[in-house]
Design an enzyme around this catalytic site. Structure first.
Site, PDB file in Angstrom:
ATOM      1  N   TYR A  92       1.274  31.452 -47.211  1.00  0.00           N
ATOM      2  CA  TYR A  92       0.421  31.809 -48.355  1.00  0.00           C
ATOM      3  C   TYR A  92       0.012  33.266 -48.212  1.00  0.00           C
ATOM      4  O   TYR A  92      -0.378  33.734 -47.133  1.00  0.00           O
ATOM      5  CB  TYR A  92      -0.837  30.927 -48.398  1.00  0.00           C
ATOM      6  CG  TYR A  92      -1.791  31.306 -49.507  1.00  0.00           C
ATOM      7  CD1 TYR A  92      -1.684  30.731 -50.764  1.00  0.00           C
ATOM      8  CD2 TYR A  92      -2.782  32.272 -49.299  1.00  0.00           C
ATOM      9  CE1 TYR A  92      -2.540  31.098 -51.795  1.00  0.00           C
ATOM     10  CE2 TYR A  92      -3.638  32.642 -50.322  1.00  0.00           C
ATOM     11  CZ  TYR A  92      -3.514  32.057 -51.567  1.00  0.00           C
ATOM     12  OH  TYR A  92      -4.349  32.436 -52.588  1.00  0.00           O
ATOM     13  N   GLU A 123      -0.715  36.351 -56.274  1.00  0.00           N
ATOM     14  CA  GLU A 123      -0.640  35.234 -55.332  1.00  0.00           C
ATOM     15  C   GLU A 123       0.806  34.797 -55.148  1.00  0.00           C
ATOM     16  O   GLU A 123       1.506  34.508 -56.122  1.00  0.00           O
ATOM     17  CB  GLU A 123      -1.486  34.062 -55.840  1.00  0.00           C
ATOM     18  CG  GLU A 123      -1.504  32.866 -54.897  1.00  0.00           C
ATOM     19  CD  GLU A 123      -2.342  31.724 -55.437  1.00  0.00           C
ATOM     20  OE1 GLU A 123      -3.446  31.501 -54.910  1.00  0.00           O
ATOM     21  OE2 GLU A 123      -1.897  31.060 -56.394  1.00  0.00           O
TER      22      GLU A 123
END
Length: 390
Positions: free
Chosen positions: A109, A197
């Site tokens: 992530y 993201e």
């Protein structure tokens, strides 16, 4: 303003960030053709909607052949995808992304966002990718690495190294990261993004690439980026919010039954809070701006009454730039033009407030004047309870 995944990846590619080979399609036949152009399946067919959780909702499917790509696109396009992040109505699927399946060894992530409290860019990373970062923060907070980037100094090499070790990357992958992170930071700042993201950012063959991407652009900076402004997909937005934007109104639909019309974002937040304090539920956030006029007020009323849940309207206006008597005239005209049939409670304060209240009382319309914000909220809650559902 949110971008679709295929748009976000095109932007990433323009900054030399590795992304899988993928192409958008708006029809099943085009999706099949895209797969055949790329060659060498299997492929992933991914619904393009502004919402997360697509995989669990059936919005991401694996296809072993071009025919299966056609079938998956046929089942998705023209439908609405309901995920954990959408309303019960879901989001329309007008485009799919056909993407070649590559080698995935690990899912990570990585995100950049604005930490408004510190006035810095926050770089957030975790070795636990491919899942909701909120879950990771709750269950394994120690697996999250956060670096705050001072805008005056920019991203530093030591911060890149910290992230690399925090992601438990091999040496070759850390070298990749040393090129990737500065490119992402440059893209974030140059394109005025509010969120970037990559979830997941994946490793494969010693390389890093963005398997999925979410990009949000700061609306206030779109005038500097006409190319990005042209990527807006209005079909993914709330219809009322899109209409409000056309008239330079700030509108967000909520679930309550008392509509708010206010000039100023802070005043709007306070108005919603005091409605809750008096036992009511706000139906919207609506800021008509400091330099409002009768035309904008009329459009605001039309937006409000188009919501069938609204049972009362609370207008809270501070007359500074625009005098209260002019605002009152605009409200009277707008109530008549919009055909408002629910109770309207108006609280005015500021320049020529007495004259404004006098105009409202003599209008002959069912407009309830209030002396204070608390008085207005109490009257709006009572009026909504008395009026009941439309």
């Amino acid at each position: 303003m949110n971008l679709h995944e295929f748009q976000a990846k095109a932007l990433l590619a323009s900054y030399s960030v590795p992304v899988p080979d993928g192409r958008p399609a708006t029809s099943p036949a085009e999706a099949k053709s895209r797969a055949e152009e790329m060659g060498g399946g299997p492929w992933m067919v991914k619904a393009q909607v502004h919402a997360g959780g697509r995989g669990k909702a059936g919005g991401i499917r694996k296809a072993e052949s071009a025919h299966e790509v056609f079938e998956a696109a046929s089942e998705m396009l023209g439908q609405r995808l309901v995920t954990a992040q959408t309303t019960a109505d879901g989001q329309p699927i007008n485009t799919v992304l056909v993407e070649r399946v590559g080698t995935v060894e690990r899912e990570l992530y990585l995100s950049l966002l604005v930490d408004r409290g510190r006035a810095q860019v926050a770089l957030v990373a975790s070795a636990a990718g491919g899942m909701d970062i909120e879950e990771v923060a709750t269950r394994d907070p120690e697996r999250i690495v956060t670096e705050l980037v001072d805008p005056a100094a920019g991203l530093q090499a030591y911060q890149v190294r910290r992230v690399g070790f925090g992601l438990e990357l091999a040496e070759s992958e850390r070298r990749e990261l040393a090129t990737l992170l500065p490119a992402l930071y440059r893209m974030f700042t140059e394109r005025d993004l509010s969120l970037l993201e990559l979830n997941p950012l994946v490793t494969g063959g010693g390389r890093l690439f963005a398997l999925d991407a979410k990009v949000s652009v700061d609306d206030n900076a779109l005038f500097r980026h006409p190319d990005l402004a042209g990527l807006r997909d209005a079909s993914q937005d709330n219809e009322k919010e899109t209409r409000a934007r056309d008239f330079d109104l700030s509108y967000i639909a909520l679930d309550g039954n008392i509509a708010c019309m206010v000039n100023g974002a802070g005043l709007a937040m306070g108005t919603m809070d005091i409605i809750k304090l008096h036992g009511g539920e706000p139906a919207n956030f609506l800021d008509v701006g400091g330099g409002t006029d009768a035309a904008k007020v009329a459009e605001a009323f039309k937006l409000i009454v188009s919501d069938p849940k609204v049972e009362a309207i609370l207008v809270n206006i501070f007359g500074g730039i625009v005098r209260c008597d002019l605002i009152a005239e605009g409200i009277i005209r707008a109530v008549g033009e919009a055909g408002v049939s629910v109770p309207v409670i108006v609280r005015l304060e500021g320049t020529n407030v007495d004259r404004g209240r006098e105009l409202l009382e003599r209008s002959g319309m069912s407009i309830i004047s209030a002396q204070s914000l608390s008085d207005a909220a109490a009257k709006a809650v009572a009026a909504a309870a008395e009026a009941g559902p439309r």
